[in-house]
Design a protein around this motif. Structure first.
Motif, PDB file in Angstrom:
ATOM      1  N   SER A 180     -11.224  26.063  77.346  1.00 11.76           N
ATOM      2  CA  SER A 180     -11.994  27.038  78.137  1.00 11.76           C
ATOM      3  C   SER A 180     -11.198  27.485  79.356  1.00 11.76           C
ATOM      4  O   SER A 180     -11.179  28.671  79.705  1.00 11.76           O
ATOM      5  N   ARG A 183      -8.524  29.887  78.332  1.00 13.59           N
ATOM      6  CA  ARG A 183      -9.058  31.220  78.030  1.00 13.59           C
ATOM      7  C   ARG A 183      -9.420  31.974  79.306  1.00 13.59           C
ATOM      8  O   ARG A 183      -9.361  33.195  79.356  1.00 13.59           O
ATOM      9  N   GLN A 184      -9.788  31.244  80.328  1.00 17.43           N
ATOM     10  CA  GLN A 184     -10.080  31.894  81.610  1.00 17.43           C
ATOM     11  C   GLN A 184      -8.805  32.356  82.297  1.00 17.43           C
ATOM     12  O   GLN A 184      -8.754  33.427  82.887  1.00 17.43           O
ATOM     13  N   ALA A 186      -5.715  32.939  80.934  1.00 19.03           N
ATOM     14  CA  ALA A 186      -4.814  33.856  80.224  1.00 19.03           C
ATOM     15  C   ALA A 186      -5.319  35.296  80.326  1.00 19.03           C
ATOM     16  O   ALA A 186      -6.492  35.558  80.062  1.00 19.03           O
ATOM     17  N   PRO A 188      -5.313  39.389  79.207  1.00 18.74           N
ATOM     18  CA  PRO A 188      -5.189  40.057  77.903  1.00 18.74           C
ATOM     19  C   PRO A 188      -3.729  40.309  77.533  1.00 18.74           C
ATOM     20  O   PRO A 188      -3.335  40.166  76.380  1.00 18.74           O
ATOM     21  N   ALA A 191      -2.132  37.097  76.331  1.00 16.85           N
ATOM     22  CA  ALA A 191      -2.623  36.749  74.997  1.00 16.85           C
ATOM     23  C   ALA A 191      -1.975  37.630  73.936  1.00 16.85           C
ATOM     24  O   ALA A 191      -1.559  37.152  72.872  1.00 16.85           O
ATOM     25  N   LEU A 247      -7.341  31.259  71.649  1.00 23.36           N
ATOM     26  CA  LEU A 247      -7.614  32.453  72.463  1.00 23.36           C
ATOM     27  C   LEU A 247      -8.361  33.513  71.669  1.00 23.36           C
ATOM     28  O   LEU A 247      -9.291  34.142  72.175  1.00 23.36           O
ATOM     29  N   PHE A 248      -7.922  33.739  70.442  1.00 22.08           N
ATOM     30  CA  PHE A 248      -8.499  34.825  69.661  1.00 22.08           C
ATOM     31  C   PHE A 248      -9.667  34.385  68.794  1.00 22.08           C
ATOM     32  O   PHE A 248     -10.420  35.216  68.324  1.00 22.08           O
ATOM     33  N   ARG A 249      -9.766  33.100  68.532  1.00 21.28           N
ATOM     34  CA  ARG A 249     -10.910  32.619  67.753  1.00 21.28           C
ATOM     35  C   ARG A 249     -11.593  31.540  68.571  1.00 21.28           C
ATOM     36  O   ARG A 249     -11.293  30.346  68.439  1.00 21.28           O
ATOM     37  N   ALA A 250     -12.506  32.010  69.388  1.00 17.52           N
ATOM     38  CA  ALA A 250     -13.056  31.116  70.403  1.00 17.52           C
ATOM     39  C   ALA A 250     -13.855  29.955  69.823  1.00 17.52           C
ATOM     40  O   ALA A 250     -13.895  28.869  70.377  1.00 17.52           O
ATOM     41  N   SER A 251     -14.526  30.195  68.696  1.00 15.46           N
ATOM     42  CA  SER A 251     -15.409  29.153  68.171  1.00 15.46           C
ATOM     43  C   SER A 251     -14.683  28.230  67.214  1.00 15.46           C
ATOM     44  O   SER A 251     -13.918  28.664  66.373  1.00 15.46           O
ATOM     45  N   LYS A 253     -16.033  26.820  64.890  1.00 19.71           N
ATOM     46  CA  LYS A 253     -16.579  27.050  63.552  1.00 19.71           C
ATOM     47  C   LYS A 253     -15.709  28.021  62.780  1.00 19.71           C
ATOM     48  O   LYS A 253     -15.605  27.965  61.577  1.00 19.71           O
TER      49      LYS A 253
END
Lengths: 268, 348
Positions: A180, A183-184, A186, A188, A191, A247-251, A253
């Protein structure tokens, strides 16, 4: 400093940007259109040669009118039919737009094309080019009168993340709080840089590839520090793949299913 | 802000797809074809996409998604916030009978100025040729070389050619020759009309110079023939096409002056961009009107004006020209008035 984008703020409070076309891209588009027009003229001449068998004068009349219509109407007709694009603009991924982001109207297209004659003066688009260089929105005189701008349509294919990371265990996902933070931190641009480096992997020679991935990976390591167990034994390239994945696939799942011990060993 | 991108995309993608489909439909068809329910739905989808963009714009790692949403919102914005009247692209009859004459009348001040400058040029040219024998050679351009000599000789030559063609049965040959001639006239005159409009970008100076020079040429030729006693020939020659051609050039210059007025912005508080935006439809209409009139003038000049007595009596040619002029004045002055008064009544 010349403004490269047009920023429009909607009454709903949302802002969007249009990237303005540069002079070189516009020149190349014009050049392509010029070649297309020339090809059309040659094709027409071949057709008129047939018509000359019937009457030379009628062939001449048709030639005069069609050439004139082609000269005046090529840009006008195509920009109207193709919503602001000619053949050259399509190739160069440019589009004529209303300067306020509204619907482009025929009167605007007609004016910008009819005033081309003034922009061409005294020769080779000197007036239009100069005007476009000093205008904050890169408008030639025809664009100013018609209230139009020429924008670049960015080529942004959806990144194929799955191709890069599918089926691999991502050791970083074991530390969601650090993910998390990453992601905060980085931006755009950062990334995208990492993603593009991976997508263009094959374009780099081996030594340079190692060097580039090492530099980018070390930069991302400064943004969020993962514990040694997440990064130990992971190459710079694999580390970048893991970063792009989170970064690009946050979940979690959306990522690969839980790995078996064997998979973990293979990935790391 | 951290959001679950896959879930976000999964939930919102159907709305984006629906908005895209509606946009495609709108871009293909006329906005009027949207039903009230569709319009409401369109507005909802636009606002939803805008809200999505506002959410995603603060999230760091989805530049492609942001670009996609920006493009989608930009397209929808253009359709939603367009307040100018929708163009009736296929309503040719409405454009001809209402839009064109009304645009002409709306900008009649500029037209009067074009007439004044042309008349001033004609008077100047007339006086020049009346007072100075060398004025004709000095003023007329090379394309008017056949008018350099004595007008009486030219008339005799033209009338002799007409008689010979009639006797020799050369009508078919001259018809094909005139077709080419007509095409060249149209091309040349429409080119001049476009130039008159485009020179409006020089704050009108170029347009005024062009008008004045046209007036001078007209004055020189007309006075030269009148002084030589060939007024009837002159009227028979000029009127059939001139009553259309000259107003057409004046209308294109009118458009040029309207453009210049918007550039200068006398007495107007709007920004330059707004001034130009407000006149663009009228400019396009006026220049299209000039082009249409010049096509007709080119046909008349090639197939009618070039035939003289004894092949074609001057009285017929003058009557034809006069009738054309009356029709043109009536068309530009009267057409579309009933619709405007109807609209006023409706709005009241």
């Amino acid at each position: 400093m010349r403004r490269l984008t047009l920023q429009i703020r909607t009454p709903e409070g949302v802002t969007f940007h249009q990237t303005l076309a540069g002079p070189m891209a516009r020149f190349l588009a014009w050049l392509i259109d010029f070649v297309v027009t020339l090809a059309l003229v040659y094709a027409l001449n071949a057709l008129l040669a047939v018509l000359q068998w019937i009457s030379a004068e009628i062939a001449q009349a048709v030639a005069v009118m069609v050439m004139f219509a082609l000269n005046i109407g090529y840009g006008m007709a195509l920009e109207w039919l193709w919503r602001g694009q000619t053949f050259g603009k399509r190739v160069m991924r440019l589009r004529v737009m209303d300067a306020e982001g509204l619907r482009l109207r025929f009167s605007q297209i007609a004016l910008r094309n009819l005033l081309r004659g003034v922009d061409l003066l005294p020769l080779a688009y000197a007036v239009g080019g100069l005007c476009a260089l000093v205008s904050p929105l890169g408008q030639r005189l025809g664009d100013l009168a018609g209230g139009t701008i020429v924008v670049r349509i960015p080529h942004t294919p959806q990144p194929d993340i799955d191709q890069l990371v599918a089926g691999r265990f991502n050791s970083l996902r074991a530390f969601p709080h650090i993910v998390s933070r990453l992601r905060q931190q980085a931006s755009p641009a950062e990334a995208t840089l990492a993603l593009q480096a991976l997508l263009r992997r094959e374009e780099l020679v081996d030594a340079e590839r190692v060097h580039v991935f090492a530099e980018i990976a070390s930069h991302f390591r400064t943004l969020a520090a993962f514990p040694p167990e997440a990064t130990e034994g992971v190459t710079d390239e694999q580390y970048l793949r893991n970063v792009v994945d989170v970064l690009f696939r946050a979940s979690a799942k959306a990522a690969s299913p839980a790995p078996s011990p064997g998979q973990e060993a293979a990935a790391t | 802000m951290i959001i679950d991108i896959p879930r976000f995309m999964e939930s919102e993608r159907p709305y984006w797809a629906e908005l895209e489909a509606l946009l495609k439909r709108l871009e293909r068809e006329k906005a009027e074809l949207l039903s009230f329910t569709d319009a409401q739905r369109f507005h909802y989808l636009y606002e939803r996409a805008s809200a999505d963009l506002a959410r995603i714009v603060t999230f760091s790692s989805e530049p492609e998604l942001r670009d996609y949403l920006e493009a989608l919102v930009a397209r929808a914005y253009g359709e939603i916030h367009e307040s100018r009247r929708s163009q009736r692209s296929v309503a040719i009859w409405w454009w001809l009978s209402v839009a064109l004459p009304r645009a002409f009348r709306r900008r009649r001040g500029a037209f009067y100025l074009t007439v004044a400058v042309t008349v001033f040029g004609a008077v100047f040219g007339g006086l020049a040729v009346a007072l100075d024998d060398e004025a004709k050679e000095a003023v007329l351009p090379a394309m008017f070389a056949n008018h350099m000599g004595d007008p009486r000789k030219r008339v005799a030559q033209e009338e002799g050619r007409g008689g010979a063609a009639r006797k020799g049965g050369g009508v078919t040959a001259s018809a094909t020759r005139m077709t080419a001639f007509s095409a060249m006239l149209m091309q040349n005159n429409i080119g001049v009309a476009v130039k008159s409009l485009a020179l409006g970008m020089t704050y009108g100076v170029g347009t005024l110079v062009l008008l004045f020079y046209n007036g001078v040429i007209l004055g020189v030729v007309a006075t030269d023939y009148a002084l030589a006693g060939e007024t009837v020939f002159l009227l028979g020659w000029i009127l059939p096409h001139g009553v259309i051609e000259i107003p057409a050039i004046l209308i294109s210059a009118q458009a040029g002056l309207v453009l210049a007025h918007a550039l200068i912005g006398w007495g107007r508080r709007e920004r330059l961009r707004e001034r130009l935006r407000s006149i663009a439809p009228d400019l396009a209409t006026l220049i299209a009107a000039a082009a249409l009139l010049l096509v007709w003038a080119g046909i008349v000049e090639a197939f009618f004006s070039q035939f003289h007595e004894p092949a074609l009596p001057y009285a017929v040619k003058i009557a034809f020209g006069t009738a054309e002029f009356i029709l043109l004045v009536a068309y530009l002055g009267l057409c579309g008035r009933s619709e405007s008064s109807r609209l006023v009544k409706e709005s009241a």
